[in-house]
Write an enzyme that holds these catalytic residues in place. Structure first.
Site, PDB file in Angstrom:
ATOM      1  N   ALA A 118      43.181  36.906  36.029  1.00 45.06           N
ATOM      2  CA  ALA A 118      44.022  36.891  37.240  1.00 45.06           C
ATOM      3  C   ALA A 118      44.677  38.234  37.557  1.00 45.06           C
ATOM      4  CB  ALA A 118      45.102  35.820  37.081  1.00 45.06           C
ATOM      5  N   GLY A 161      43.207  41.177  37.090  1.00 41.89           N
ATOM      6  CA  GLY A 161      42.186  42.199  37.346  1.00 41.89           C
ATOM      7  C   GLY A 161      42.041  42.510  38.829  1.00 41.89           C
ATOM      8  N   GLU A 206      45.099  34.769  32.032  1.00 43.19           N
ATOM      9  CA  GLU A 206      44.770  36.121  31.552  1.00 43.19           C
ATOM     10  C   GLU A 206      44.509  36.041  30.049  1.00 43.19           C
ATOM     11  OE1 GLU A 206      44.096  39.295  31.623  1.00 43.19           O
ATOM     12  OE2 GLU A 206      43.755  39.378  33.776  1.00 43.19           O
ATOM     13  N   THR A 250      31.055  37.824  36.749  1.00 42.14           N
ATOM     14  CA  THR A 250      31.016  38.836  35.680  1.00 42.14           C
ATOM     15  C   THR A 250      29.617  39.440  35.555  1.00 42.14           C
ATOM     16  OG1 THR A 250      32.632  37.512  34.484  1.00 42.14           O
ATOM     17  CG2 THR A 250      31.438  39.173  33.198  1.00 42.14           C
ATOM     18  N   SER A 302      26.093  35.044  40.053  1.00 42.59           N
ATOM     19  CA  SER A 302      25.377  36.075  40.809  1.00 42.59           C
ATOM     20  C   SER A 302      25.999  37.434  40.529  1.00 42.59           C
ATOM     21  CB  SER A 302      25.453  35.777  42.305  1.00 42.59           C
ATOM     22  OG  SER A 302      24.819  36.824  43.010  1.00 42.59           O
ATOM     23  N   GLY A 303      25.155  38.439  40.446  1.00 42.97           N
ATOM     24  CA  GLY A 303      25.630  39.808  40.261  1.00 42.97           C
ATOM     25  C   GLY A 303      26.340  40.325  41.504  1.00 42.97           C
ATOM     26  N   MET A 339      28.365  38.450  45.028  1.00 40.44           N
ATOM     27  CA  MET A 339      28.678  37.205  45.736  1.00 40.44           C
ATOM     28  C   MET A 339      28.701  37.384  47.252  1.00 40.44           C
ATOM     29  SD  MET A 339      29.475  34.727  43.570  1.00 40.44           S
ATOM     30  CE  MET A 339      29.464  34.644  41.788  1.00 40.44           C
ATOM     31  N   HIS A 389      29.712  53.274  42.079  1.00 36.28           N
ATOM     32  CA  HIS A 389      30.917  52.459  41.915  1.00 36.28           C
ATOM     33  C   HIS A 389      32.078  53.328  41.440  1.00 36.28           C
ATOM     34  CE1 HIS A 389      28.216  48.973  42.004  1.00 36.28           C
ATOM     35  NE2 HIS A 389      29.292  48.283  42.338  1.00 36.28           N
ATOM     36  N   HIS A 390      33.274  52.738  41.491  1.00 34.03           N
ATOM     37  CA  HIS A 390      34.506  53.387  41.030  1.00 34.03           C
ATOM     38  C   HIS A 390      34.436  53.790  39.551  1.00 34.03           C
ATOM     39  CE1 HIS A 390      35.588  49.599  38.994  1.00 34.03           C
ATOM     40  NE2 HIS A 390      35.060  49.010  40.055  1.00 34.03           N
ATOM     41  N   LYS A 392      34.404  51.250  36.281  1.00 28.89           N
ATOM     42  CA  LYS A 392      33.332  50.272  36.000  1.00 28.89           C
ATOM     43  C   LYS A 392      32.721  50.551  34.624  1.00 28.89           C
ATOM     44  CE  LYS A 392      29.364  47.938  37.985  1.00 28.89           C
ATOM     45  NZ  LYS A 392      29.907  46.617  37.622  1.00 28.89           N
TER      46      LYS A 392
END
Ligand code: NAD
Length: 273
Positions: free
Chosen positions: A13, A15, A38, A103, A126-127, A129, A160-161, A164
């Site tokens: 929660a 994240g 968490e 995840t 799913s990788g 959504m 990505h940021h 990751k």
């Protein structure tokens, strides 16, 4: 479908995705935040979930006992880590509730365990959504089928940021799988995940991956299909994490009256062939 709002539990929660899910649940019809969880030892256990997500207090206090949270819930939204997700899959199956898994970075063994939970529970994994990326997967499969591997080379590029932790991204792998399906080949046996030094010429029919990391980028993906003198590029840009949260919540609502099974976003969106 039942008319009472579906009671959803957000794990992870605190994240990036957890907080987005809490804000998106508050903004969507037909769902309510039942509990927030968490990891034990997290400094956010005991805090108000709404306040943490920037909504103001909503009376849902973040706990660290997932089974207690699942027992009276109807669905769990899970964007955490592979080990945590495997554990939640068992608990969600025990509680007979819907488990939506966003995840990424799961090993084949972890994926098997999550899939096995689908014998008793309704699992949607799913990788990615978002509607846009799942449509991109369908288009990638079609393009890979139409452009033969003898003349056209497929490369998946993602950024990505900097926080990751897994690579290539779950979305890049989803797109690679779609391309492999289009070509009628197995991705594991044809993927090139990194290149360095004297690699030799590109083997025909392979699917390459390139990974960029930096800044605060939410998710950029391109599938490049390169032929002699031309390149076809299919791409998607995520500008806001709420696209994943809306998809995950829609998946929970979709699965609410389904039989136990292991489903993907293609099933939820009616895009499966
Ligand atoms: P994050 O690190 O910000 O959040 C993960 C949260 O999970 C953290 O708060 C962490 O404390 C919590 N957590 C870990 N173990 C836990 C446990 N045992 N119990 C409860 N909570 C636990 O990461 P993020 O950016 O929100 O991404 C999370 C995952 O979702 C990553 O795997 C990411 O790749 C994936 N993701 C998937 C999609 C998709 O559409 N499928 C979209 C975005 C992110």
């Amino acid at each position: 479908m039942s008319e009472t709002p579906m009671k959803l539990v957000v794990v992870g929660a605190a994240g990036r995705m957890g907080q987005t899910l809490i804000r998106t649940i508050a903004a969507m019809e037909g769902v309510v935040l039942h509990a927030a969880v968490e990891r034990s030892g997290s400094p956010f256990v005991g805090k108000d979930a709404g306040e943490l997500a920037g909504l103001g207090p909503n009376g849902v206090i973040i706990g660290d006992d997932p089974l207690a949270a699942f027992l009276h819930g109807e669905g769990v939204l899970d964007f955490t880590s592979p080990a945590a997700t495997v554990n939640f899959a068992g608990l969600a199956a025990q509680a007979r509730i819907v488990h939506v898994v966003g995840t990424t970075g799961c090993s084949a063994e972890e994926d098997e365990k999550i899939k096995a939970a689908g014998r008793h529970a309704r699992v949607v994994k799913s990788g990615n959504m978002s509607l846009g990326v799942n449509l991109l997967g369908v288009l990638t499969e079609q393009a890979a089928r139409a452009l033969p591997g003898s003349d056209w080379d497929i490369e998946v590029l993602e950024m990505h940021h900097k926080h990751k932790v897994d690579a290539p991204s779950g979305t890049a792998l989803l797109l690679g799988e779609a391309a492999a399906r289009g070509r009628g080949i197995d991705l594991a046996g044809h993927s090139v995940r990194s290149r360095d030094g004297h690699t030799g010429a590109r083997p025909k029919g392979t699917i390459g991956f390139a990974t960029l990391r930096g800044g605060s980028v939410i998710g950029e993906h391109s599938v490049l299909i390169a032929g002699e003198g031309e390149i076809v590029t299919l791409s998607h840009s995520a500008g806001d994490r709420s696209i994943f949260a809306r998809g995950a919540i829609s998946a929970a609502l979709w699965a609410r009256d389904k039989k136990p099974g292991f489903y993907s976003m293609l099933d939820v969106l009616g895009l499966s062939s």
